[in-house]
Design an enzyme around this catalytic site. Structure first.
Site, PDB file in Angstrom:
ATOM      1  N   SER A 164       0.829  -1.192   0.000  1.00  0.00           N
ATOM      2  CA  SER A 164       0.000   0.000   0.000  1.00  0.00           C
ATOM      3  C   SER A 164       0.874   1.257   0.000  1.00  0.00           C
ATOM      4  CB  SER A 164      -0.957  -0.060   1.195  1.00  0.00           C
ATOM      5  OG  SER A 164      -1.918   0.951   1.165  1.00  0.00           O
ATOM      6  N   HIS A 181      -2.503  -1.155  -4.219  1.00  0.00           N
ATOM      7  CA  HIS A 181      -3.958  -1.194  -4.338  1.00  0.00           C
ATOM      8  C   HIS A 181      -4.492   0.233  -4.247  1.00  0.00           C
ATOM      9  CE1 HIS A 181      -4.511  -1.816   0.337  1.00  0.00           C
ATOM     10  NE2 HIS A 181      -3.886  -0.706   0.047  1.00  0.00           N
TER      11      HIS A 181
END
EC number: 3.4.21.92
Length: 194
Positions: free
Chosen positions: A98, A123
């Site tokens: 992330s 993501h």
């Protein structure tokens, strides 16, 4: 982290002890080994600014093992990495997920690395909103703008087309170190320090 080892060094004046992270800072090494939040971002930003003030021409090595975290805190680190005169070399050890992966890609091009068994995951940003419908709509529009900004920067940092980044970040997208190199998040895999 609750237990921080101490390092004892001999000097001409006797012994001097440091916590391990202060000792690493003397060697221009910063370690992110937790989630990205306001506290970790403040520490990392302060360390980068300190190292720039010490010597703006020497690289900073930024080691990352992070599950990600706050986008706002991550942008504080990202913007500081771009702001300081020093090149910031990024090294993934363990996992950069992330916002951790975003910061890994934010290193100086040609100086972004991962250890061989590292995992990298990108993501879209996570969010949640409660309250009146109008407030929820405002938050939804903001997270979409944030997603677009993150995707645009990742596209610039990796060389991947924006539509590929948008597709890949729709869900959790895991990569090995080799795959992250091919993707453009890192430039090389470090097996042994030379």
């Amino acid at each position: 982290m609750s237990l921080v080892p101490m390092v004892v060094e001999q000097t001409n004046r006797g012994e001097r002890s440091y916590d391990i992270f202060s000792r690493l800072l003397n060697d221009r090494i910063i370690v992110l080994s937790d989630e990205v939040n306001d506290a970790t971002a403040s520490l990392i930003v302060a360390q980068m600014l300190y190292l720039e003030a010490q010597d703006p021409d020497k690289d900073i090595q930024f080691y990352i093992n992070s599950p990600g975290g706050s986008v706002a805190s991550g942008f504080a680190i990202y913007d500081t990495m771009q702001y300081v005169k020093c090149d910031v070399s990024t090294i993934c050890m363990g996992m950069a997920a992330s916002m951790g992966a975003f910061l890994l890609a934010a290193g100086e091009k040609g100086k972004r690395f991962a250890l061989p068994n590292s995992e990298i995951m990108i993501h879209q940003p996570l969010g949640g909103a409660r309250g009146q419908a109008t407030d929820i709509k405002i938050h939804a529009e903001n997270i979409l703008r944030t997603r677009d900004k993150l995707n645009k920067i990742l596209s610039e940092r990796t060389g991947q087309p924006l539509d590929k980044i948008e597709k890949d970040t729709e869900r959790d997208f895991f990569m090995s170190a080799d795959e992250a190199k091919a993707y453009g998040i890192i430039d090389d895999i470090m097996v042994r320090r030379k």
